[in-house]
Design a protein around this motif. Structure first.
Motif, PDB file in Angstrom:
ATOM      1  N   GLU A  91     -25.700  10.808 -23.264  1.00 36.46           N
ATOM      2  CA  GLU A  91     -26.980  11.522 -23.254  1.00 36.46           C
ATOM      3  C   GLU A  91     -26.726  13.013 -23.491  1.00 36.46           C
ATOM      4  OE1 GLU A  91     -29.939  10.381 -23.183  1.00 36.46           O
ATOM      5  OE2 GLU A  91     -29.712   8.297 -22.520  1.00 36.46           O
ATOM      6  N   PRO A  92     -26.248  13.379 -24.677  1.00 40.75           N
ATOM      7  CA  PRO A  92     -25.891  14.788 -24.912  1.00 40.75           C
ATOM      8  C   PRO A  92     -27.058  15.746 -24.743  1.00 40.75           C
ATOM      9  CG  PRO A  92     -25.924  13.534 -26.970  1.00 40.75           C
ATOM     10  CD  PRO A  92     -26.004  12.535 -25.858  1.00 40.75           C
ATOM     11  N   ALA A  93     -28.282  15.280 -24.964  1.00 37.49           N
ATOM     12  CA  ALA A  93     -29.441  16.165 -24.817  1.00 37.49           C
ATOM     13  C   ALA A  93     -29.659  16.576 -23.365  1.00 37.49           C
ATOM     14  CB  ALA A  93     -30.696  15.481 -25.357  1.00 37.49           C
ATOM     15  N   LEU A  94     -29.093  15.814 -22.417  1.00 39.91           N
ATOM     16  CA  LEU A  94     -29.268  16.120 -20.999  1.00 39.91           C
ATOM     17  C   LEU A  94     -28.101  16.909 -20.422  1.00 39.91           C
ATOM     18  CD1 LEU A  94     -30.636  12.663 -19.757  1.00 39.91           C
ATOM     19  CD2 LEU A  94     -31.927  14.666 -20.537  1.00 39.91           C
ATOM     20  N   ALA A  95     -27.118  17.258 -21.241  1.00 36.62           N
ATOM     21  CA  ALA A  95     -25.944  17.970 -20.749  1.00 36.62           C
ATOM     22  C   ALA A  95     -26.351  19.322 -20.154  1.00 36.62           C
ATOM     23  CB  ALA A  95     -24.942  18.183 -21.881  1.00 36.62           C
ATOM     24  N   PRO A  96     -25.795  19.682 -18.997  1.00 37.80           N
ATOM     25  CA  PRO A  96     -26.219  20.902 -18.287  1.00 37.80           C
ATOM     26  C   PRO A  96     -25.498  22.150 -18.813  1.00 37.80           C
ATOM     27  CG  PRO A  96     -24.593  19.758 -16.979  1.00 37.80           C
ATOM     28  CD  PRO A  96     -24.813  18.910 -18.207  1.00 37.80           C
ATOM     29  N   TRP A  97     -25.766  22.521 -20.042  1.00 39.63           N
ATOM     30  CA  TRP A  97     -25.024  23.624 -20.659  1.00 39.63           C
ATOM     31  C   TRP A  97     -25.221  24.940 -19.907  1.00 39.63           C
ATOM     32  CZ3 TRP A  97     -21.182  22.994 -23.846  1.00 39.63           C
ATOM     33  CH2 TRP A  97     -21.120  21.837 -24.630  1.00 39.63           C
ATOM     34  N   GLU A  98     -26.444  25.275 -19.529  1.00 35.88           N
ATOM     35  CA  GLU A  98     -26.684  26.536 -18.830  1.00 35.88           C
ATOM     36  C   GLU A  98     -26.006  26.537 -17.460  1.00 35.88           C
ATOM     37  OE1 GLU A  98     -29.025  24.921 -20.472  1.00 35.88           O
ATOM     38  OE2 GLU A  98     -29.792  26.359 -21.950  1.00 35.88           O
ATOM     39  N   GLN A  99     -26.124  25.419 -16.730  1.00 35.90           N
ATOM     40  CA  GLN A  99     -25.479  25.346 -15.417  1.00 35.90           C
ATOM     41  C   GLN A  99     -23.965  25.416 -15.548  1.00 35.90           C
ATOM     42  OE1 GLN A  99     -27.887  23.331 -16.622  1.00 35.90           O
ATOM     43  NE2 GLN A  99     -29.141  22.452 -14.977  1.00 35.90           N
ATOM     44  N   ALA A 100     -23.428  24.785 -16.587  1.00 35.47           N
ATOM     45  CA  ALA A 100     -21.990  24.854 -16.817  1.00 35.47           C
ATOM     46  C   ALA A 100     -21.554  26.291 -17.063  1.00 35.47           C
ATOM     47  CB  ALA A 100     -21.609  23.973 -18.006  1.00 35.47           C
ATOM     48  N   ALA A 101     -22.315  27.010 -17.885  1.00 39.75           N
ATOM     49  CA  ALA A 101     -21.988  28.410 -18.176  1.00 39.75           C
ATOM     50  C   ALA A 101     -22.059  29.258 -16.909  1.00 39.75           C
ATOM     51  CB  ALA A 101     -22.948  28.950 -19.233  1.00 39.75           C
ATOM     52  N   GLU A 102     -23.048  28.995 -16.075  1.00 39.14           N
ATOM     53  CA  GLU A 102     -23.201  29.762 -14.836  1.00 39.14           C
ATOM     54  C   GLU A 102     -22.026  29.530 -13.889  1.00 39.14           C
ATOM     55  OE1 GLU A 102     -26.984  28.371 -13.565  1.00 39.14           O
ATOM     56  OE2 GLU A 102     -28.066  29.403 -15.184  1.00 39.14           O
ATOM     57  N   LEU A 103     -21.599  28.267 -13.739  1.00 39.34           N
ATOM     58  CA  LEU A 103     -20.466  27.971 -12.864  1.00 39.34           C
ATOM     59  C   LEU A 103     -19.182  28.590 -13.406  1.00 39.34           C
ATOM     60  CD1 LEU A 103     -21.126  24.236 -11.946  1.00 39.34           C
ATOM     61  CD2 LEU A 103     -21.101  26.168 -10.361  1.00 39.34           C
ATOM     62  N   LEU A 104     -18.971  28.465 -14.698  1.00 34.48           N
ATOM     63  CA  LEU A 104     -17.739  29.005 -15.269  1.00 34.48           C
ATOM     64  C   LEU A 104     -17.707  30.527 -15.164  1.00 34.48           C
ATOM     65  CD1 LEU A 104     -15.238  27.757 -16.558  1.00 34.48           C
ATOM     66  CD2 LEU A 104     -16.254  28.209 -18.793  1.00 34.48           C
ATOM     67  N   ALA A 105     -18.832  31.177 -15.444  1.00 31.58           N
ATOM     68  CA  ALA A 105     -18.890  32.636 -15.311  1.00 31.58           C
ATOM     69  C   ALA A 105     -18.667  33.059 -13.863  1.00 31.58           C
ATOM     70  CB  ALA A 105     -20.234  33.152 -15.821  1.00 31.58           C
ATOM     71  N   ALA A 106     -19.232  32.308 -12.915  1.00 29.86           N
ATOM     72  CA  ALA A 106     -19.027  32.630 -11.505  1.00 29.86           C
ATOM     73  C   ALA A 106     -17.565  32.483 -11.118  1.00 29.86           C
ATOM     74  CB  ALA A 106     -19.910  31.734 -10.632  1.00 29.86           C
ATOM     75  N   LEU A 107     -16.919  31.432 -11.612  1.00 28.73           N
ATOM     76  CA  LEU A 107     -15.490  31.254 -11.339  1.00 28.73           C
ATOM     77  C   LEU A 107     -14.697  32.438 -11.879  1.00 28.73           C
ATOM     78  CD1 LEU A 107     -13.263  29.239 -10.315  1.00 28.73           C
ATOM     79  CD2 LEU A 107     -13.073  28.501 -12.699  1.00 28.73           C
ATOM     80  N   HIS A 108     -14.981  32.833 -13.103  1.00 27.66           N
ATOM     81  CA  HIS A 108     -14.232  33.928 -13.731  1.00 27.66           C
ATOM     82  C   HIS A 108     -14.497  35.276 -13.083  1.00 27.66           C
ATOM     83  CE1 HIS A 108     -13.981  31.425 -17.709  1.00 27.66           C
ATOM     84  NE2 HIS A 108     -13.182  30.971 -16.764  1.00 27.66           N
ATOM     85  N   ARG A 109     -15.628  35.422 -12.413  1.00 32.62           N
ATOM     86  CA  ARG A 109     -15.937  36.679 -11.723  1.00 32.62           C
ATOM     87  C   ARG A 109     -15.446  36.687 -10.274  1.00 32.62           C
ATOM     88  NH1 ARG A 109     -21.233  35.576 -13.268  1.00 32.62           N
ATOM     89  NH2 ARG A 109     -21.779  35.637 -11.047  1.00 32.62           N
ATOM     90  N   SER A 110     -14.915  35.579  -9.805  1.00 31.70           N
ATOM     91  CA  SER A 110     -14.461  35.483  -8.419  1.00 31.70           C
ATOM     92  C   SER A 110     -13.216  36.347  -8.208  1.00 31.70           C
ATOM     93  CB  SER A 110     -14.137  34.030  -8.070  1.00 31.70           C
ATOM     94  OG  SER A 110     -15.280  33.211  -8.201  1.00 31.70           O
ATOM     95  N   PRO A 111     -12.986  36.785  -6.968  1.00 30.26           N
ATOM     96  CA  PRO A 111     -11.761  37.541  -6.688  1.00 30.26           C
ATOM     97  C   PRO A 111     -10.526  36.753  -7.118  1.00 30.26           C
ATOM     98  CG  PRO A 111     -13.262  37.630  -4.817  1.00 30.26           C
ATOM     99  CD  PRO A 111     -13.847  36.631  -5.775  1.00 30.26           C
TER     100      PRO A 111
END
Length: 294
Positions: A91-111
């Motif tokens: 179901e590629p249309a349901l893939a959580p692209w925005e949520q994935a980007a948010e989690l990855l950006a949060a990880l990269h901004r972590s101490p």
């Protein structure tokens, strides 16, 4: 592993066992038990597991086994995790692209932890090439690999790059699961470490370059990530992403050929796309426009 899962999930039924080559997973009820690859460094795994506790709003925390984070059985390190719902590849249309980007950006901004090792990103490229069997596609993949610097193929890294962050090390959409009470979390911390965040973006970039990811999805992900962690220009990402994306194309192609060889079958459509992308990489040499237009 099933016995461990049964203790952690009383009454749960053993539903699935996954053999992923180096890693073995068994699900029992609402628990997943994982046997990590042979040779996994226990001290490094302990530090990575501790990071999941500190960043439980980004990374899925582990489940203790008999009060300990790791159990050792027959030379393998064993961990346990809550079982959630993964991204549905059908179901590629349901893939959580925005949520994935948010989690990855949060990880990269972590101490950035002082005690974590380097991530396993470039080492994975080297291991995939080392395990590449002889096949009609092998010369194409090795030719594409020859366009990479040695360090991008798992060789020694002599100096730290300009970007230093806490990175996943093996990020793709399959590394997300969701829970009704928690939402989405990142999983699989075997390669978690301190490195260049662009290498986490390189996997979706490589899949886009091979024609696997839809261009609109790639743009959604890229723009949302850049809005939260502006280490890259979403309107011209290839100046920064071309090299790691090229390396990941090589890894994907080498892994695809190894799997097909082991299973005594022809390459499927997606696997052929990786090999064809490697051919374009070699034909284009070091010109970044090759991956951009692939």
């Amino acid at each position: 592993m099933i016995e461990i899962g049964a203790r952690l999930s009383p009454g749960g039924t053993h539903s699935t066992t996954f053999d992923r080559g180096e890693t073995l997973l068994a699900r029992v009820g609402d628990v997943v038990v994982k046997a990590h690859p042979t040779g996994t460094d226990p001290a490094a795994l302990h530090r990575r597991l501790a990071t999941t506790e500190r960043l439980g709003d980004i990374l899925l925390p582990y489940l203790p086994i008999d009060g300990a984070p790791i159990l050792q059985r027959e030379g393998r390190l064993i961990t346990a995790w809550p079982a959630g719902t993964p991204v549905d590849p059908d179901e590629p249309a349901l893939a959580p692209w925005e949520q994935a980007a948010e989690l990855l950006a949060a990880l990269h901004r972590s101490p950035v932890p002082a005690d974590l090792p380097r991530p396993g990103d470039t080492a994975r490229v080297g291991r995939a090439l080392d395990a590449l069997p002889d096949s009609p596609a092998t010369p194409v993949i090795r030719a594409a690999a020859s366009t990479l610097p040695d360090w991008a193929r798992g060789g020694p890294i002599t100096a730290a790059g300009p970007r230093r962050a806490l990175v996943h090390g093996d990020w793709h959409l399959g590394q997300l699961i969701t829970f009704p009470e928690l939402g989405w979390r990142l999983i699989d911390i075997d390669d978690l470490g301190v490195g260049d965040p662009l290498w986490d973006l390189a996997r979706p970039a490589a899949l886009f370059a091979a024609g696997i990811h839809d261009p609109a999805d790639w743009q959604r992900f890229l723009h949302r990530y850049a809005s939260l962690n502006p280490v890259i220009n979403p309107d011209d990402p290839w100046a920064e992403l071309e090299l790691p994306a090229r390396a990941l194309l090589v890894q994907y192609a080498a892994t695809a050929v190894r799997h097909a060889h082991r299973e005594l079958r022809e390459l499927d459509e997606v696997e052929v796309a990786f090999v064809e992308a490697c051919q374009r990489v070699f034909d284009g040499g070091r010109d970044r426009s090759d991956v951009k237009s692939a």
